[in-house]
Design an enzyme around this catalytic site. Structure first.
Site, short mmCIF file in Angstrom:
data_model
loop_
_atom_site.label_atom_id
_atom_site.label_comp_id
_atom_site.label_asym_id
_atom_site.label_seq_id
_atom_site.Cartn_x
_atom_site.Cartn_y
_atom_site.Cartn_z
N CYS A 140 0.87 -1.18 -0.02
CA CYS A 140 -0.03 0.04 0.11
C CYS A 140 0.91 1.22 0.06
O CYS A 140 1.50 1.63 -1.05
CB CYS A 140 -1.00 -0.06 1.20
SG CYS A 140 -2.31 1.12 0.84
N HIS A 174 -4.02 -5.28 -0.37
CA HIS A 174 -3.55 -5.63 0.93
C HIS A 174 -3.62 -7.19 0.78
O HIS A 174 -4.72 -7.89 1.05
CB HIS A 174 -4.65 -5.11 1.98
CG HIS A 174 -4.36 -3.68 2.03
ND1 HIS A 174 -3.67 -3.07 3.25
CD2 HIS A 174 -5.06 -2.58 1.48
CE1 HIS A 174 -3.70 -1.94 3.08
NE2 HIS A 174 -4.40 -1.47 2.19
N GLU A 201 -2.63 -8.82 3.24
CA GLU A 201 -2.89 -9.14 4.47
C GLU A 201 -4.55 -9.61 4.87
O GLU A 201 -4.88 -9.86 5.82
CB GLU A 201 -2.25 -8.56 5.64
CG GLU A 201 -3.17 -7.35 5.99
CD GLU A 201 -2.50 -6.00 4.98
OE1 GLU A 201 -1.95 -6.39 3.78
OE2 GLU A 201 -3.07 -5.01 5.06
#
Lengths: 361, 560
Positions: free
Chosen positions: A252, A336, A338
């Protein structure tokens, strides 16, 4: 009793609703997120610092707040806008309602808003500053907005970054050491690194390259984070010094920092990318991934230099979603891996990072 | 890869007569398929035995054959038309079974017809329980303990084990025909024997019962390049034990946290990839309401009844996209027909709530067993859209045309408390109304939950609707006096507005307040409590939509 509240936008639009969470004035950049689940993760994601977040999904709070889904140590949003705030939370992990949680954390929310109408306004006119209040008149609140600093002028990274370095807990014997430059990291990045056998040392955004390299980490992770990347010259300098020394993965804001370190600059997107359904094409294999996103700025691909190239693009608007270096062990993605919230389709980037570390040893 | 240039003519198999589990939704899918193929310059030959369909209209396909859907007739059409490909994944189980037979009997090979979309092997793998289970085990997706039974003797053997209750499902049938839940060996023998007779393969699946678990479905798409997306997920209000075709269903899921949502989404993608499906598929999962445990229940390797619901619920034309995938196109080469700017390669984001309620024919078959179990009994369904669950539910109830204008169906108020408890614990077509009645009599959410296993979130919403009934009754006189004062600031004006937001019809409000319906209507109009219309745009307003597709709600902005 439920109090009335108003949400005012910089352009003078006033929305009437009901107060939930804390009864305190809020001020920030009003943005929308189209994810249908994941409000707890969104509330605690440091990349939302300085922003009042509107969720387009109309029923929020249904599954309450649980002890496990925090993405940082505090609520990061300045305010929260929903159509309906659930009065009853129903999920086996839920410990409290969202309303109670936001009261406890002193964050104000406003419900009963035609969030679709608000979203359409932001889509048409771009994101803008706004404020929530239960006491001010429309005139007062608009004056307050006028007299407050704009989002682009504040370095939020300094506000959300850790003050001192710390080590993320790791059970067992780590296989490798990662240094993470914290510009507003989400816990799930460390959790995923741990799953890959990495022990993570988290450094403040102001840490010098020398300090990070001193401990001789195996790889460096550049975290996500809030705000306008053009204010982060000091971090870009650090990244420039780190490049080439160790394998680097950026996420990001980390993607933007790498872009800036390699000659590019960022520009602000009209209403950003925030949600769990953004299609990104990997230019390497033409596969498309559904990604979790939260960013308001993008990299200008034309100014990239010194071997950095575009590796991923967004299929909705063609903007840069990932970079890779032709020779050096460096890559980054604008979305993202994650997840938390959002699809876990890109979680393989953590193992890819580890593989890159092993290959460059 | 763009469209395969070798495919110039395609035969599409329709779904034949309307039966339970295979109704007009397959006409909708087939029509979309024909139109979608023709958009790409492909000539379409359609075979369907049901003339009362839109797909058999002369302008939908290039050639229409109204013939029985069996190998003999299909072979003759193939011989005559010599299509390059066969599309069989849009005609429900009938189309799929026919394609399987055409392949098995060598017809496709003889005439050099390619089966388009999902390969036959994948279809067989998804439909053969044992193959499917071993695949699931290989890819690490949990499946409940089960036994394949092919004879009465084998059935008797299963009676000796200790996991009860068990669920019985015959293989290769529509809408779970012949299935049931066995609480004990005697019931297992009875249901099992019937299932053996009904199964095309004389095969019955006996499985650990997951009664009370949450039932969640995902509609998933995959193209030949292995790009996968989920179109929509759906949560059944009725927990496991009720056939999903007989369940009240909401889209998207309401009680799943992001972790649960993504866990099941990942499982669904894992499954569609492992099966190698090219097109759409439907994955049904059971989720433990008290842990992250889940089981894969079933996969439909084709456009299914749920796909039609998911399509309408999201604005994402599953059949249209599946057809284009079948002729070689990739998800990122297909346009999103609603926004016309974005691509079919994304996941719809909803900013509303969709409720589906099944429509049972018990008003026609008054002596039929009204209990609903794992064998589908509904002959139709209604779907509604609104900004919240309560109004969507109320709209759906009114759409059922069962003379219910809300949760107060007249009959249930004559039930004894024991009857109510029975009606809550044993699912039947009246359960929704029975639950509301129980709340009227002061039963608590916890008690209803204990009896039904329905998630407290849904029950709380029903309770709220009942509480609104009470408020309308209590403030009836004050509301009536509003008709004279027209006082906009009176709390009763707000009450009226709240009732409309919750989805109460004027007629219902009139009943509770004791005024004529038209008085309520003119009263709320005077207070400017009027519906606004919002767009279904697949993207929660993130992008502008080109094709209007509206629903009404009592929110602020009107988008017409």
């Amino acid at each position: 009793m439920v109090k009335k509240a108003i949400l005012a936008l910089e352009d003078g639009t006033i929305y009437e609703g009901l107060s939930f969470g804390a009864d305190a004035p809020a001020y920030g950049e009003v943005v929308f997120n189209t994810g249908m689940t994941g409000y707890q993760e969104i509330l605690t994601d440091p990349s939302y610092a300085g922003q009042i977040v509107c969720l387009t999904y109309p029923m929020i709070g249904n599954y309450g707040i649980n002890p496990d889904d925090f993405e940082s140590g505090k609520v990061q949003v300045e305010g929260f806008i929903v159509h309906e705030c659930a009065e009853v939370a129903s999920n086996w992990r839920s410990k409290m309602t969202m309303d109670f949680f936001l009261k406890e954390r002193n964050i104000s929310g406003i419900s009963g808003i035609d969030t679709r109408s608000l979203t359409r306004r932001l889509r048409a006119h771009g994101v803008m500053m706004g404020a929530i209040s239960t006491t001010e008149s429309p005139e007062e609140i608009l004056t307050r907005i006028k007299n407050s600093p704009s989002y682009a002028g504040v370095d939020f990274v300094r506000k959300v970054s850790t003050e001192k370095p710390y080590v993320w807990p790791f059970e067992g014997t780590p296989e490798r050491q990662i240094a993470l430059l914290d510009c507003g990291v989400k816990y799930n990045i460390m959790r995923n690194l741990a799953k890959e056998g990495c022990q993570t040392t988290v450094y403040p955004c102001t840490a010098a390259a020398e300090e990070i390299l001193e401990r001789n980490p195996d790889g460096i992770m550049l975290s996500p984070g809030p705000g306008d990347p053009s204010l982060l010259g000091y971090v870009v300098d650090t990244v420039r010094k780190l490049a080439g020394k160790k394998p680097i993965m950026g996420v990001c804001l980390g993607n933007q920092l790498l872009g800036c370190a390699f000659g590019s600059r960022t520009f602000k997107l009209k209403f950003g990318h925030r949600g769990s359904n953004h299609p990104v094409k990997d230019l390497n294999n033409d596969r498309v991934y559904i990604t979790s996103q939260n960013h308001g700025y993008a990299i200008d691909p034309d100014e990239l230099k010194d071997g950095m190239e575009v590796a991923h693009i967004n299929l909705n608007d063609g903007t840069v979603e990932g970079l890779r270096h032709r020779e050096l062990p460096i890559f980054s993605i604008q979305y993202h891996p994650e997840a938390s919230p959002g699809p876990m389709d890109s979680v393989y980037y953590f193992s890819q990072f580890v593989r890159m570390i092993e290959e460059s040893k | 890869m763009p469209k395969d240039p070798n495919i110039r003519k395609v035969m599409v198999i329709g779904s034949g007569p309307i039966i339970i589990g295979q109704a007009a939704e397959f006409d909708y899918a087939g029509t979309q398929a024909c139109t979608s193929l023709r958009e790409e310059g492909v000539r379409v030959v359609l075979i369907n035995s049901n003339p009362a369909t839109i797909m058999t209209d002369t302008e939908i396909a290039d050639r229409v054959y109204i013939e029985p859907l069996n190998v003999e007739f299909a072979s003759r059409v193939i011989e005559r038309e010599m299509p390059d490909g066969l599309l069989a994944t849009l005609g429900g189980q009938t189309g799929l079974n026919l394609a399987t037979q055409l392949a098995a009997e060598g017809v496709l090979e003889r005439y050099n017809v390619r089966l388009l979309g999902t390969p036959l092997k994948s279809i067989q793998m998804a439909e053969d329980r044992e193959e499917f289970r071993s695949l699931m085990r290989r890819i690490g997706e949990p499946v409940p303990e089960s036994w394949i039974v092919q004879s009465e003797n084998e059935l008797a053997e299963v009676c000796h084990q200790t996991i009860w209750p068990l669920i019985v499902r015959p293989a290769y049938t529509l809408g779970g025909t012949g299935g049931g839940i066995a609480q004990n060996p005697a019931e297992l023998m009875e249901i099992g024997k019937r299932g053996l007779k009904l199964s095309m393969r004389h095969q019955v699946m006996v499985e650990r019962s997951l009664l009370g678990w949450k039932e969640i479905e995902y509609e998933v798409m995959r193209d030949a390049n292995n790009t996968c997306i989920t179109v929509c997920n759906m949560e059944n209000l009725d927990p496991m034990g009720v056939h999903t075709g007989d369940s009240i269903v909401v889209a998207p899921s309401q009680t799943l946290s992001d972790k649960e949502y993504q866990m099941l989404r990942s499982a669904s993608l894992n499954i569609i990839r492992s099966l190698g499906i090219e097109g759409g598929c439907n994955v049904q999962l059971a989720l433990d309401p008290n842990s992250f445990d889940y089981f894969v229940i079933e996969v439909n390797p084709r456009v299914s009844r749920s796909s039609a619901l998911a399509s309408k619920a999201t604005g994402y034309p599953i059949a249209r996209v599946a057809s284009k995938i079948a002729i070689g196109m990739r998800l990122d080469e297909i346009q999103n027909a609603v926004t016309k700017k974005t691509l079919a390669c994304f996941e719809p984001s909803l900013d509303y709530c969709v409720v589906k309620i099944p429509r049972w024919p018990f008003d026609k078959f008054t002596l039929a067993d009204r209990r609903i179990t794992t064998q589908m009994k509904a002959t139709g369904e209604v779907m509604s859209i609104d900004r919240a669950f309560e109004p969507a539910l109320m709209k759906a109830i009114r759409s059922l045309e069962v003379k219910a204008y809300g949760l107060s169906a007249k009959k249930v108020n004559t039930y004894s408390d024991v009857q109510l408890e029975e009606g809550i614990s044993t699912p039947n077509d009246e359960r929704l109304f029975v639950i509301a009645e129980a709340f009227r009599r002061g039963m608590m959410v916890e008690e209803v939950h204990a009896l039904s296993n329905i998630d407290r979130w849904f029950l709380d919403k029903i309770l709220r609707l009942v509480q609104m009934e009470t408020r309308l009754k209590v403030h009836g006189r004050a509301i009536a006096s509003l008709a004279e004062t027209l006082d906009v600031d009176a709390p009763e004006a707000q009450l009226l507005s709240d009732a409309k937001k919750l989805g109460f019809s004027d007629r219902q409000i009139a009943d509770f307040v004791g005024l004529p319906e038209r008085t309520i209507r003119s009263l709320r109009k005077a207070f400017q409590i009027v519906p606004t219309y919002k767009l279904v745009d697949t993207c929660a307003a993130e992008f502008e939509a080109e094709t209007p597709y509206y629903y009404s709600c009592y929110d602020k902005e009107d988008e017409r």
